[in-house]
Write an enzyme that holds these catalytic residues in place. Structure first.
Site, PDB file in Angstrom:
ATOM      1  N   SER A  57      20.774  67.052  81.814  1.00  0.00           N
ATOM      2  CA  SER A  57      21.426  67.408  80.552  1.00  0.00           C
ATOM      3  C   SER A  57      22.219  68.701  80.631  1.00  0.00           C
ATOM      4  CB  SER A  57      20.378  67.526  79.437  1.00  0.00           C
ATOM      5  OG  SER A  57      19.365  68.454  79.797  1.00  0.00           O
ATOM      6  N   ASP A 113      18.942  73.984  71.164  1.00  0.00           N
ATOM      7  CA  ASP A 113      18.066  72.998  70.525  1.00  0.00           C
ATOM      8  C   ASP A 113      16.626  73.027  71.037  1.00  0.00           C
ATOM      9  OD1 ASP A 113      18.341  71.980  73.040  1.00  0.00           O
ATOM     10  OD2 ASP A 113      19.231  70.071  72.448  1.00  0.00           O
ATOM     11  N   HIS A 137      18.144  73.429  75.574  1.00  0.00           N
ATOM     12  CA  HIS A 137      19.506  73.562  76.098  1.00  0.00           C
ATOM     13  C   HIS A 137      20.188  74.786  75.502  1.00  0.00           C
ATOM     14  CE1 HIS A 137      18.389  69.217  76.014  1.00  0.00           C
ATOM     15  NE2 HIS A 137      18.720  69.335  77.293  1.00  0.00           N
TER      16      HIS A 137
END
EC number: 3.1.1.-
Length: 391
Positions: A41, A347, A350
Protein backbone atom coordinates in the site's frame (compact mmCIF):
# COMPACT_ATOMS: atom_id res chain seq x y z
CA UNK A 1 66.90 24.75 -20.98
CA UNK A 2 65.56 21.91 -18.92
CA UNK A 3 61.95 20.86 -19.09
CA UNK A 4 60.17 19.37 -16.11
CA UNK A 5 59.93 15.63 -16.09
CA UNK A 6 56.64 14.14 -17.20
CA UNK A 7 55.22 10.79 -16.27
CA UNK A 8 54.62 8.89 -19.49
CA UNK A 9 53.44 5.72 -17.79
CA UNK A 10 50.64 4.58 -20.13
CA UNK A 11 48.81 2.74 -17.36
CA UNK A 12 48.54 5.84 -15.17
CA UNK A 13 47.54 7.99 -18.16
CA UNK A 14 44.84 5.54 -19.20
CA UNK A 15 43.56 5.32 -15.63
CA UNK A 16 43.39 9.10 -15.44
CA UNK A 17 41.45 9.32 -18.70
CA UNK A 18 39.04 6.60 -17.62
CA UNK A 19 38.53 8.38 -14.34
CA UNK A 20 37.75 11.68 -16.05
CA UNK A 21 35.41 10.07 -18.54
CA UNK A 22 33.62 8.14 -15.82
CA UNK A 23 33.17 11.20 -13.62
CA UNK A 24 31.84 13.16 -16.58
CA UNK A 25 29.42 10.34 -17.32
CA UNK A 26 28.31 10.28 -13.71
CA UNK A 27 27.34 13.94 -13.89
CA UNK A 28 24.66 13.07 -16.44
CA UNK A 29 21.20 12.47 -15.08
CA UNK A 30 19.33 9.30 -15.97
CA UNK A 31 16.59 9.42 -18.57
CA UNK A 32 14.32 6.61 -17.42
CA UNK A 33 11.64 6.01 -20.07
CA UNK A 34 9.51 3.96 -17.67
CA UNK A 35 9.07 2.87 -14.06
CA UNK A 36 7.96 -0.57 -12.94
CA UNK A 37 6.95 -0.72 -9.29
CA UNK A 38 6.50 -3.67 -6.93
CA UNK A 39 5.19 -3.39 -3.41
CA UNK A 40 2.31 -2.87 -1.01
CA UNK A 41 0.00 0.00 0.00
CA UNK A 42 2.95 2.36 0.36
CA UNK A 43 3.09 2.46 -3.45
CA UNK A 44 -0.28 1.07 -4.59
CA UNK A 45 -1.78 3.53 -7.10
CA UNK A 46 -5.09 1.67 -7.20
CA UNK A 47 -4.43 -2.04 -7.70
CA UNK A 48 -6.31 -3.35 -4.70
CA UNK A 49 -9.21 -0.99 -5.34
CA UNK A 50 -9.44 -2.27 -8.92
CA UNK A 51 -9.35 -5.91 -7.85
CA UNK A 52 -11.65 -5.80 -4.83
CA UNK A 53 -13.42 -2.65 -3.65
CA UNK A 54 -12.91 1.11 -3.93
CA UNK A 55 -11.81 3.38 -1.13
CA UNK A 56 -14.35 5.90 0.09
CA UNK A 57 -13.69 9.62 0.35
CA UNK A 58 -11.84 11.40 1.90
CA UNK A 59 -9.11 9.22 0.38
CA UNK A 60 -7.57 11.25 -2.43
CA UNK A 61 -9.18 14.53 -1.39
CA UNK A 62 -6.04 16.70 -1.24
CA UNK A 63 -4.64 16.29 -4.74
CA UNK A 64 -6.91 14.18 -6.92
CA UNK A 65 -10.13 15.43 -5.28
CA UNK A 66 -11.52 11.92 -5.56
CA UNK A 67 -10.62 8.46 -4.40
CA UNK A 68 -8.09 6.84 -6.75
CA UNK A 69 -7.32 3.73 -4.73
CA UNK A 70 -4.27 5.28 -3.09
CA UNK A 71 -4.04 4.85 0.67
CA UNK A 72 -3.51 8.53 1.35
CA UNK A 73 -5.25 11.86 1.01
CA UNK A 74 -3.19 12.45 -2.13
CA UNK A 75 0.01 11.38 -3.80
CA UNK A 76 2.40 8.63 -2.74
CA UNK A 77 6.19 8.54 -2.92
CA UNK A 78 5.97 6.63 -6.20
CA UNK A 79 3.90 9.49 -7.67
CA UNK A 80 6.57 12.02 -6.76
CA UNK A 81 9.20 9.72 -8.28
CA UNK A 82 7.24 9.65 -11.54
CA UNK A 83 6.79 13.42 -11.48
CA UNK A 84 10.53 13.95 -11.02
CA UNK A 85 11.19 12.24 -14.36
CA UNK A 86 8.28 13.98 -16.10
CA UNK A 87 6.52 10.65 -16.42
CA UNK A 88 2.78 10.08 -15.94
CA UNK A 89 1.51 8.50 -12.75
CA UNK A 90 1.71 4.72 -12.95
CA UNK A 91 -1.46 2.87 -13.86
CA UNK A 92 -2.15 -0.17 -11.68
CA UNK A 93 -1.52 -3.40 -13.57
CA UNK A 94 -4.86 -4.71 -12.27
CA UNK A 95 -6.89 -1.78 -13.58
CA UNK A 96 -8.71 -2.61 -16.82
CA UNK A 97 -10.26 0.81 -17.40
CA UNK A 98 -8.43 3.89 -18.64
CA UNK A 99 -4.95 2.50 -18.06
CA UNK A 100 -1.86 3.72 -19.89
CA UNK A 101 1.20 1.51 -19.55
CA UNK A 102 3.36 3.41 -22.05
CA UNK A 103 5.78 4.53 -19.35
CA UNK A 104 5.50 1.67 -16.89
CA UNK A 105 3.11 -0.15 -14.60
CA UNK A 106 2.41 -0.54 -10.91
CA UNK A 107 2.21 -4.13 -9.70
CA UNK A 108 1.89 -3.15 -6.03
CA UNK A 109 -1.33 -3.79 -4.12
CA UNK A 110 -2.30 -2.81 -0.62
CA UNK A 111 -1.86 -5.71 1.77
CA UNK A 112 0.81 -7.38 -0.35
CA UNK A 113 3.57 -9.37 1.28
CA UNK A 114 6.88 -10.86 0.22
CA UNK A 115 5.84 -14.39 1.21
CA UNK A 116 2.45 -16.02 0.69
CA UNK A 117 0.27 -14.79 3.59
CA UNK A 118 -1.61 -17.25 5.77
CA UNK A 119 -4.88 -15.30 5.49
CA UNK A 120 -6.03 -13.83 2.18
CA UNK A 121 -8.77 -11.39 1.20
CA UNK A 122 -11.80 -11.71 1.42
CA UNK A 123 -11.25 -13.40 4.79
CA UNK A 124 -11.52 -11.02 7.74
CA UNK A 125 -8.14 -9.40 8.28
CA UNK A 126 -6.88 -11.01 5.10
CA UNK A 127 -3.87 -9.82 3.15
CA UNK A 128 -3.56 -9.39 -0.61
CA UNK A 129 -3.27 -12.53 -2.74
CA UNK A 130 -0.89 -10.56 -4.97
CA UNK A 131 2.25 -11.23 -2.97
CA UNK A 132 5.67 -10.63 -4.54
CA UNK A 133 5.85 -13.97 -6.38
CA UNK A 134 2.55 -13.12 -8.09
CA UNK A 135 3.68 -9.58 -8.91
CA UNK A 136 6.75 -11.06 -10.59
CA UNK A 137 4.54 -13.47 -12.57
CA UNK A 138 2.34 -10.57 -13.67
CA UNK A 139 5.38 -8.65 -14.87
CA UNK A 140 6.72 -11.72 -16.67
CA UNK A 141 3.44 -11.94 -18.61
CA UNK A 142 3.27 -8.19 -19.14
CA UNK A 143 6.43 -8.07 -21.26
CA UNK A 144 5.42 -10.41 -24.13
CA UNK A 145 1.76 -9.39 -24.02
CA UNK A 146 2.62 -5.70 -24.27
CA UNK A 147 4.95 -6.34 -27.20
CA UNK A 148 2.30 -8.41 -28.98
CA UNK A 149 -0.03 -5.42 -28.69
CA UNK A 150 2.63 -3.10 -30.08
CA UNK A 151 3.27 -5.40 -33.03
CA UNK A 152 -0.44 -5.77 -33.71
CA UNK A 153 -0.84 -2.02 -33.98
CA UNK A 154 -4.05 -0.07 -33.57
CA UNK A 155 -5.05 2.40 -30.89
CA UNK A 156 -3.68 0.30 -28.03
CA UNK A 157 -0.15 0.07 -29.42
CA UNK A 158 0.67 3.49 -28.01
CA UNK A 159 -0.46 2.49 -24.52
CA UNK A 160 2.30 -0.05 -23.88
CA UNK A 161 6.10 0.31 -23.52
CA UNK A 162 8.57 0.01 -26.34
CA UNK A 163 10.73 -3.09 -26.06
CA UNK A 164 13.92 -1.27 -25.05
CA UNK A 165 12.13 0.45 -22.17
CA UNK A 166 12.37 -2.69 -20.05
CA UNK A 167 16.16 -2.58 -19.86
CA UNK A 168 16.33 1.21 -19.46
CA UNK A 169 13.53 1.52 -16.88
CA UNK A 170 13.74 2.21 -13.17
CA UNK A 171 12.57 -0.71 -11.00
CA UNK A 172 11.27 0.35 -7.59
CA UNK A 173 10.48 -1.81 -4.56
CA UNK A 174 8.75 -1.05 -1.26
CA UNK A 175 7.53 -4.23 0.41
CA UNK A 176 7.95 -6.17 3.65
CA UNK A 177 5.88 -4.17 6.14
CA UNK A 178 2.87 -6.48 5.83
CA UNK A 179 4.96 -9.60 6.41
CA UNK A 180 5.98 -8.12 9.75
CA UNK A 181 2.42 -6.98 10.48
CA UNK A 182 0.98 -10.42 9.83
CA UNK A 183 3.66 -11.84 12.07
CA UNK A 184 2.86 -9.42 14.91
CA UNK A 185 -0.81 -10.44 14.77
CA UNK A 186 -0.02 -14.15 15.06
CA UNK A 187 3.43 -14.61 16.59
CA UNK A 188 5.65 -13.28 19.33
CA UNK A 189 8.15 -10.56 18.51
CA UNK A 190 10.96 -13.10 18.79
CA UNK A 191 9.20 -15.45 16.38
CA UNK A 192 8.70 -12.63 13.86
CA UNK A 193 12.40 -11.81 14.07
CA UNK A 194 13.18 -15.42 13.23
CA UNK A 195 11.21 -15.18 9.96
CA UNK A 196 13.28 -12.26 8.63
CA UNK A 197 16.09 -14.25 6.92
CA UNK A 198 13.55 -16.22 4.92
CA UNK A 199 11.74 -13.00 3.96
CA UNK A 200 14.82 -11.27 2.58
CA UNK A 201 15.97 -14.41 0.78
CA UNK A 202 12.58 -14.65 -0.91
CA UNK A 203 12.82 -10.97 -1.83
CA UNK A 204 16.26 -11.54 -3.34
CA UNK A 205 15.04 -14.51 -5.37
CA UNK A 206 12.30 -12.39 -6.95
CA UNK A 207 14.68 -9.53 -7.71
CA UNK A 208 16.96 -11.98 -9.50
CA UNK A 209 14.05 -13.27 -11.56
CA UNK A 210 13.08 -9.72 -12.51
CA UNK A 211 16.72 -9.09 -13.44
CA UNK A 212 16.58 -12.14 -15.71
CA UNK A 213 13.72 -10.44 -17.56
CA UNK A 214 15.95 -7.47 -18.37
CA UNK A 215 15.78 -5.13 -15.37
CA UNK A 216 19.06 -3.35 -14.64
CA UNK A 217 18.37 -0.40 -12.30
CA UNK A 218 16.89 -1.18 -8.88
CA UNK A 219 15.74 1.38 -6.29
CA UNK A 220 14.89 -0.52 -3.09
CA UNK A 221 13.26 1.01 0.00
CA UNK A 222 13.64 -0.62 3.37
CA UNK A 223 10.60 -0.75 5.66
CA UNK A 224 9.39 2.08 7.86
CA UNK A 225 9.04 2.45 11.65
CA UNK A 226 5.98 0.26 11.99
CA UNK A 227 5.99 0.75 15.77
CA UNK A 228 5.09 4.42 15.26
CA UNK A 229 1.86 3.69 13.37
CA UNK A 230 -1.32 4.19 15.35
CA UNK A 231 -2.77 0.83 14.38
CA UNK A 232 0.19 -0.92 16.02
CA UNK A 233 0.02 1.38 19.05
CA UNK A 234 -3.71 0.59 19.35
CA UNK A 235 -3.34 -3.16 18.87
CA UNK A 236 -0.47 -3.40 21.37
CA UNK A 237 -1.11 -0.67 23.96
CA UNK A 238 1.13 -2.38 26.55
CA UNK A 239 4.24 -2.16 24.37
CA UNK A 240 7.17 -0.22 25.81
CA UNK A 241 7.49 3.19 24.16
CA UNK A 242 10.57 5.11 23.09
CA UNK A 243 11.09 8.86 23.47
CA UNK A 244 8.94 9.53 20.40
CA UNK A 245 6.07 7.45 21.77
CA UNK A 246 6.64 4.58 19.32
CA UNK A 247 6.49 0.89 20.25
CA UNK A 248 10.15 -0.05 20.70
CA UNK A 249 10.02 -3.80 20.17
CA UNK A 250 8.10 -3.49 16.91
CA UNK A 251 10.47 -0.90 15.53
CA UNK A 252 13.39 -3.10 16.51
CA UNK A 253 11.96 -5.90 14.37
CA UNK A 254 11.66 -3.45 11.46
CA UNK A 255 15.29 -2.43 12.01
CA UNK A 256 16.35 -6.08 12.06
CA UNK A 257 14.53 -6.61 8.76
CA UNK A 258 16.24 -3.54 7.34
CA UNK A 259 19.67 -4.72 8.43
CA UNK A 260 19.16 -8.07 6.71
CA UNK A 261 17.69 -6.39 3.64
CA UNK A 262 20.75 -4.17 3.30
CA UNK A 263 22.97 -7.25 3.51
CA UNK A 264 20.99 -9.04 0.83
CA UNK A 265 21.12 -5.99 -1.47
CA UNK A 266 24.91 -5.92 -1.03
CA UNK A 267 24.98 -9.58 -2.04
CA UNK A 268 22.80 -8.84 -5.07
CA UNK A 269 25.41 -6.31 -6.23
CA UNK A 270 28.02 -9.07 -6.15
CA UNK A 271 25.79 -11.67 -7.79
CA UNK A 272 24.50 -9.33 -10.52
CA UNK A 273 27.40 -7.01 -11.39
CA UNK A 274 25.73 -5.72 -14.56
CA UNK A 275 22.92 -4.16 -12.52
CA UNK A 276 22.80 -1.10 -10.29
CA UNK A 277 21.25 -1.45 -6.84
CA UNK A 278 20.41 1.53 -4.63
CA UNK A 279 19.26 0.71 -1.09
CA UNK A 280 17.18 3.53 0.42
CA UNK A 281 16.89 4.01 4.18
CA UNK A 282 13.28 5.18 4.21
CA UNK A 283 13.05 4.11 7.87
CA UNK A 284 15.29 6.95 9.08
CA UNK A 285 13.45 9.54 7.00
CA UNK A 286 10.05 8.42 8.27
CA UNK A 287 11.17 8.16 11.87
CA UNK A 288 12.39 11.77 11.78
CA UNK A 289 8.78 12.93 11.45
CA UNK A 290 7.84 11.03 14.60
CA UNK A 291 10.87 12.06 16.64
CA UNK A 292 11.08 15.72 15.54
CA UNK A 293 7.82 16.66 13.82
CA UNK A 294 7.91 20.37 14.63
CA UNK A 295 11.39 20.71 13.16
CA UNK A 296 9.98 19.65 9.79
CA UNK A 297 6.67 21.53 9.98
CA UNK A 298 4.42 18.72 11.23
CA UNK A 299 2.37 18.06 14.36
CA UNK A 300 0.70 15.20 16.26
CA UNK A 301 2.55 12.46 14.33
CA UNK A 302 1.07 9.58 16.34
CA UNK A 303 -2.53 10.75 15.93
CA UNK A 304 -4.52 9.54 12.94
CA UNK A 305 -5.78 12.31 10.66
CA UNK A 306 -8.67 10.32 9.18
CA UNK A 307 -9.90 8.18 12.05
CA UNK A 308 -12.28 7.92 14.96
CA UNK A 309 -12.01 7.13 18.65
CA UNK A 310 -9.36 6.08 21.10
CA UNK A 311 -6.08 7.56 22.25
CA UNK A 312 -4.70 7.73 18.71
CA UNK A 313 -7.95 8.59 16.90
CA UNK A 314 -7.94 5.11 15.42
CA UNK A 315 -10.25 2.13 15.66
CA UNK A 316 -10.24 -0.99 13.52
CA UNK A 317 -14.06 -0.90 13.61
CA UNK A 318 -14.21 2.72 12.38
CA UNK A 319 -11.81 3.03 9.45
CA UNK A 320 -11.27 6.16 7.39
CA UNK A 321 -14.21 6.90 5.09
CA UNK A 322 -16.58 4.51 6.86
CA UNK A 323 -19.89 5.39 8.49
CA UNK A 324 -20.20 4.40 12.14
CA UNK A 325 -22.92 4.65 14.76
CA UNK A 326 -22.07 6.62 17.89
CA UNK A 327 -23.24 5.60 21.36
CA UNK A 328 -26.24 7.93 21.06
CA UNK A 329 -27.27 6.39 17.75
CA UNK A 330 -25.92 9.21 15.61
CA UNK A 331 -24.44 8.23 12.25
CA UNK A 332 -20.91 9.57 11.86
CA UNK A 333 -18.81 9.58 8.71
CA UNK A 334 -15.16 9.04 9.59
CA UNK A 335 -13.56 12.02 7.90
CA UNK A 336 -10.32 13.93 7.61
CA UNK A 337 -8.71 16.21 10.12
CA UNK A 338 -8.77 19.94 9.41
CA UNK A 339 -5.20 20.27 8.10
CA UNK A 340 -3.72 17.11 6.56
CA UNK A 341 -0.87 19.28 5.24
CA UNK A 342 0.74 19.35 8.69
CA UNK A 343 -0.08 15.79 9.71
CA UNK A 344 1.98 12.62 9.31
CA UNK A 345 -0.37 9.68 9.83
CA UNK A 346 -3.31 9.58 7.44
CA UNK A 347 -5.48 6.57 8.36
CA UNK A 348 -3.61 4.69 11.06
CA UNK A 349 -1.33 2.69 8.78
CA UNK A 350 -0.43 5.08 5.95
CA UNK A 351 0.92 8.57 5.44
CA UNK A 352 -0.47 11.89 4.28
CA UNK A 353 0.52 13.40 0.96
CA UNK A 354 2.48 16.06 2.86
CA UNK A 355 4.51 13.38 4.63
CA UNK A 356 5.03 11.45 1.39
CA UNK A 357 6.31 14.58 -0.33
CA UNK A 358 8.71 15.19 2.55
CA UNK A 359 9.96 11.60 2.30
CA UNK A 360 10.53 11.97 -1.43
CA UNK A 361 12.36 15.27 -1.03
CA UNK A 362 14.77 13.63 1.42
CA UNK A 363 15.46 10.34 -0.35
CA UNK A 364 15.75 11.80 -3.85
CA UNK A 365 18.95 13.63 -2.89
CA UNK A 366 20.82 10.40 -2.19
CA UNK A 367 21.46 11.40 1.43
CA UNK A 368 19.74 8.24 2.66
CA UNK A 369 20.94 5.91 -0.09
CA UNK A 370 23.61 3.26 -0.26
CA UNK A 371 25.55 4.08 -2.35
CA UNK A 372 24.82 7.80 -1.79
CA UNK A 373 23.52 8.47 -5.28
CA UNK A 374 20.62 10.83 -6.09
CA UNK A 375 17.53 9.30 -7.62
CA UNK A 376 18.15 10.99 -10.96
CA UNK A 377 21.58 9.33 -11.19
CA UNK A 378 20.53 5.89 -9.98
CA UNK A 379 21.34 4.30 -13.34
CA UNK A 380 25.09 4.91 -12.89
CA UNK A 381 27.28 2.30 -11.28
CA UNK A 382 28.76 4.47 -8.55
CA UNK A 383 30.87 1.67 -7.09
CA UNK A 384 32.90 1.56 -10.31
CA UNK A 385 33.22 5.33 -10.36
CA UNK A 386 34.58 5.37 -6.81
CA UNK A 387 37.16 2.77 -7.75
CA UNK A 388 38.26 4.70 -10.82
CA UNK A 389 38.36 7.99 -8.95
CA UNK A 390 40.69 6.51 -6.36
CA UNK A 391 43.26 5.30 -8.93
Amino acid sequence: MEFPETNNNPIITLSFLLCMLSLAYASETCDFPAIFNFGDSNSDTGGKAAAFYPLNPPYGETFFHRSTGRYSDGRLIIDFIAESFNLPYLSPYLSSLGSNFKHGADFATAGSTIKLPTTIIPAHGGFSPFYLDVQYSQFRQFIPRSQFIRETGGIFAELVPEEYYFEKALYTFDIGQNDLTEGFLNLTVEEVNATVPDLVNSFSANVKKIYDLGARTFWIHNTGPIGCLSFILTYFPWAEKDSAGCAKAYNEVAQHFNHKLKEIVAQLRKDLPLATFVHVDIYSVKYSLFSEPEKHGFEFPLITCCGYGGKYNFSVTAPCGDTVTADDGTKIVVGSCACPSVRVNWDGAHYTEAANEYFFDQISTGAFSDPPVPLNMACHKTESLRTLASV
